[in-house]
Write a protein that holds these residues in place. Structure first.
Motif, mmCIF file in Angstrom:
data_model
loop_
_atom_site.group_PDB
_atom_site.id
_atom_site.type_symbol
_atom_site.label_atom_id
_atom_site.label_comp_id
_atom_site.label_asym_id
_atom_site.label_seq_id
_atom_site.Cartn_x
_atom_site.Cartn_y
_atom_site.Cartn_z
ATOM 1 N N CYS A 32 -41.139 37.948 -21.476
ATOM 2 C CA CYS A 32 -41.878 36.797 -21.592
ATOM 3 C C CYS A 32 -42.046 36.595 -19.932
ATOM 4 C CB CYS A 32 -41.473 35.668 -22.140
ATOM 5 S SG CYS A 32 -42.275 34.070 -21.852
ATOM 6 N N ALA A 33 -43.166 36.371 -19.497
ATOM 7 C CA ALA A 33 -43.376 35.944 -18.029
ATOM 8 C C ALA A 33 -43.866 34.357 -18.250
ATOM 9 C CB ALA A 33 -44.608 36.604 -17.440
ATOM 10 N N MET A 34 -43.307 33.380 -17.434
ATOM 11 C CA MET A 34 -43.366 31.925 -17.805
ATOM 12 C C MET A 34 -43.824 31.471 -16.319
ATOM 13 S SD MET A 34 -41.298 28.885 -19.200
ATOM 14 C CE MET A 34 -41.508 29.633 -21.030
ATOM 15 N N THR A 87 -40.367 26.366 -27.641
ATOM 16 C CA THR A 87 -41.466 27.605 -27.643
ATOM 17 C C THR A 87 -40.814 28.876 -27.389
ATOM 18 O OG1 THR A 87 -43.050 25.828 -26.528
ATOM 19 C CG2 THR A 87 -43.493 28.326 -26.146
ATOM 20 N N ILE A 88 -39.972 28.865 -26.392
ATOM 21 C CA ILE A 88 -39.312 30.142 -26.142
ATOM 22 C C ILE A 88 -38.548 30.989 -27.195
ATOM 23 C CG2 ILE A 88 -37.218 29.664 -25.091
ATOM 24 C CD1 ILE A 88 -39.591 32.464 -23.826
ATOM 25 N N ARG A 89 -38.054 30.071 -28.017
ATOM 26 C CA ARG A 89 -37.103 30.379 -29.289
ATOM 27 C C ARG A 89 -38.198 30.942 -30.366
ATOM 28 N NH1 ARG A 89 -32.539 26.053 -30.605
ATOM 29 N NH2 ARG A 89 -31.954 27.826 -32.090
ATOM 30 N N VAL A 90 -39.407 30.508 -30.374
ATOM 31 C CA VAL A 90 -40.279 30.810 -31.356
ATOM 32 C C VAL A 90 -41.091 32.345 -30.794
ATOM 33 C CG1 VAL A 90 -42.983 30.632 -32.172
ATOM 34 C CG2 VAL A 90 -40.995 28.652 -32.413
ATOM 35 N N ILE A 91 -41.278 32.285 -29.699
ATOM 36 C CA ILE A 91 -41.949 33.467 -28.810
ATOM 37 C C ILE A 91 -41.052 34.622 -28.780
ATOM 38 C CG2 ILE A 91 -42.920 34.246 -26.483
ATOM 39 C CD1 ILE A 91 -44.177 31.885 -26.353
ATOM 40 N N SER A 92 -39.805 34.245 -28.899
ATOM 41 C CA SER A 92 -38.894 35.409 -28.877
ATOM 42 C C SER A 92 -39.008 36.194 -30.095
ATOM 43 C CB SER A 92 -37.362 34.929 -28.871
ATOM 44 O OG SER A 92 -37.061 34.380 -27.524
ATOM 45 N N SER A 93 -39.659 35.771 -31.213
ATOM 46 C CA SER A 93 -39.728 36.247 -32.522
ATOM 47 C C SER A 93 -41.164 36.977 -32.529
ATOM 48 C CB SER A 93 -39.939 35.356 -33.552
ATOM 49 O OG SER A 93 -38.778 34.768 -33.785
ATOM 50 N N ALA A 149 -47.358 22.822 -26.139
ATOM 51 C CA ALA A 149 -46.926 21.750 -25.413
ATOM 52 C C ALA A 149 -47.831 20.399 -25.357
ATOM 53 C CB ALA A 149 -47.086 22.376 -24.011
ATOM 54 N N ALA A 150 -49.124 20.634 -25.468
ATOM 55 C CA ALA A 150 -49.928 19.375 -25.635
ATOM 56 C C ALA A 150 -49.587 18.610 -26.859
ATOM 57 C CB ALA A 150 -51.420 20.189 -25.902
ATOM 58 N N LYS A 151 -48.912 18.999 -27.951
ATOM 59 C CA LYS A 151 -48.453 18.395 -29.036
ATOM 60 C C LYS A 151 -46.993 17.652 -28.784
ATOM 61 C CE LYS A 151 -50.946 21.493 -32.086
ATOM 62 N NZ LYS A 151 -50.629 22.442 -33.213
ATOM 63 N N GLY A 152 -46.368 18.179 -27.561
ATOM 64 C CA GLY A 152 -44.998 17.592 -27.438
ATOM 65 C C GLY A 152 -44.039 18.836 -27.318
ATOM 66 N N GLU A 153 -44.357 20.180 -27.831
ATOM 67 C CA GLU A 153 -43.221 20.875 -28.011
ATOM 68 C C GLU A 153 -42.467 21.271 -26.604
ATOM 69 O OE1 GLU A 153 -42.709 24.972 -30.759
ATOM 70 O OE2 GLU A 153 -44.167 25.155 -28.995
ATOM 71 N N ALA A 196 -35.743 27.977 -20.258
ATOM 72 C CA ALA A 196 -36.210 28.930 -21.196
ATOM 73 C C ALA A 196 -35.295 29.893 -21.504
ATOM 74 C CB ALA A 196 -37.673 29.237 -20.930
ATOM 75 N N ALA A 197 -34.616 30.386 -20.248
ATOM 76 C CA ALA A 197 -33.872 31.558 -20.397
ATOM 77 C C ALA A 197 -32.701 31.335 -21.162
ATOM 78 C CB ALA A 197 -33.466 32.261 -18.974
ATOM 79 N N THR A 198 -32.151 30.080 -21.063
ATOM 80 C CA THR A 198 -31.058 30.037 -21.854
ATOM 81 C C THR A 198 -31.020 29.925 -23.072
ATOM 82 O OG1 THR A 198 -31.201 27.605 -21.552
ATOM 83 C CG2 THR A 198 -30.165 28.236 -19.629
ATOM 84 N N ARG A 199 -32.408 29.856 -23.624
ATOM 85 C CA ARG A 199 -32.643 29.658 -24.930
ATOM 86 C C ARG A 199 -33.385 30.973 -25.789
ATOM 87 N NH1 ARG A 199 -29.284 26.440 -24.735
ATOM 88 N NH2 ARG A 199 -29.302 24.111 -25.286
ATOM 89 N N SER A 200 -33.574 31.957 -24.733
ATOM 90 C CA SER A 200 -34.548 33.004 -25.047
ATOM 91 C C SER A 200 -33.830 34.084 -25.683
ATOM 92 C CB SER A 200 -35.306 33.418 -23.813
ATOM 93 O OG SER A 200 -36.146 34.441 -24.094
ATOM 94 N N GLY A 201 -34.472 34.807 -26.916
ATOM 95 C CA GLY A 201 -33.780 35.993 -27.169
ATOM 96 C C GLY A 201 -34.363 37.295 -26.805
#
Length: 305
Positions: A98-100, A87-93, A78-82, A111-116
């Motif tokens: 996930c707790a956010m 982020t959640i799409r990557v973390i889903s892999s 997020a510090a780089k602008g992500e 995040a939930a709308t894009r999460s796997g």
């Protein structure tokens, strides 16, 4: 796949089942020590936290799972602008659940709308804090035996306090709950909540002095004045010590009144109160681990051992 964004995402019956599971875990921790073997929890905390983050990590570890994640936005991409969505799409892999926590209201929902994977809202701005609400409800049920028929006073920062807002919404589904809102005028409960109470015909009262109503309460829910929600330091300094619960004030309360607090405490409860049997906020924090263990198992659809 199911997420938890709001305490109302679970029906009253589902909450009873969740609390039953949490109580069974508390009574039989060894039985659940391997319930989440091979599973990974990602803790994505864009805002500082001690209790919530560590209780999630403790919950997953006690279930035999593992944890990865970050504890502040500056240590993430997020510090780089992500974006949260990326982020959640990557973390889903990388993880199974996930707790956010995020300072922006609605970010966990995005995040939930894009999460796997299932996403748990661990607090979003001044909006919601559903797992704290589950903890509060379990504490009340465990120590009073029921979630119906009591008077609760909510004291302190009622304007910005997401724990207060979540708890009120959750309690609206139970019977014979009376609310007393105790705050300075600058931190009074938002109109949208009192509008909801009026629409449902729920009894409530707004007062400024804690001493004027503490004798009527079955539960006193203390909150801190949240420095991070203020736009200027002067207002925070003026209001931060508006309420301080002391042994002297507790003498005005019922012998069986419960004192809850979502923590962290600053100055609003004197340390002398900790030894009073009515002070249950540290027990409340412990219940939070069992609730989160039950929630993780439920969202991952793991059967009881």
């Amino acid at each position: 796949m199911r997420h938890l964004m709001n305490p109302l995402d679970f029906s009253v019956d589902e909450l009873e089942s969740l609390f039953d599971l949490a109580e069974n875990i508390a009574a039989n921790p060894a039985k659940y020590a391997h319930a989440c073997d091979g599973r990974i929890l990602a803790t994505c905390f864009y805002e500082p936290s001690t209790r919530t983050r560590l209780s999630f990590e403790s919950a997953m570890t006690r279930l035999g799972g593992r944890v990865l994640g970050f504890s502040e936005a500056s240590s993430s991409s997020a510090a780089k602008g992500e974006s949260v969505s990326d982020t959640i799409r990557v973390i889903s892999s990388y993880a199974d659940i996930c707790a956010m926590r995020h300072p922006k209201e609605g970010a966990p929902m995005v995040a939930a709308t894009r999460s796997g994977i299932p996403v748990i809202n661990a607090g979003d701005g001044g909006h919601q804090h559903p797992t704290q609400t589950l903890t509060d409800l379990m504490t009340i049920r465990a120590l009073r035996g029921s979630l119906n028929g009591f008077t609760i006073g909510l004291c302190g920062d009622l304007k910005f306090g997401r724990t207060v807002h979540s708890l009120i919404e959750a309690l609206l589904r139970y019977d014979n709950i009376r609310f007393i809102f105790i705050s300075p005028p600058e931190l009074r409960i938002p109109d949208y909540i009192t509008d909801r109470l009026n629409a449902k015909g729920v009894s409530y009262e707004e007062v400024i002095r804690l001493e004027d109503s503490i004798g009527e309460l079955d539960i006193l829910y203390m909150t801190r004045v949240q420095r991070e929600r203020f736009f200027n330091e002067e207002d925070y300094v003026r209001l931060k010590d508006f309420y301080v619960l002391t042994n002297e004030k507790l003498q005005l309360a019922r012998n069986n009144m419960l004192v809850l607090h979502p923590l962290p405490r600053v100055n609003e409860i004197s340390v002398e109160v900790d030894d009073d049997p009515r002070a249950v906020y540290f027990r409340q924090a412990k219940y939070g681990v069992y609730v989160r263990m039950a929630l993780i198992m439920t969202l991952l659809e793991i059967e009881r051992p």
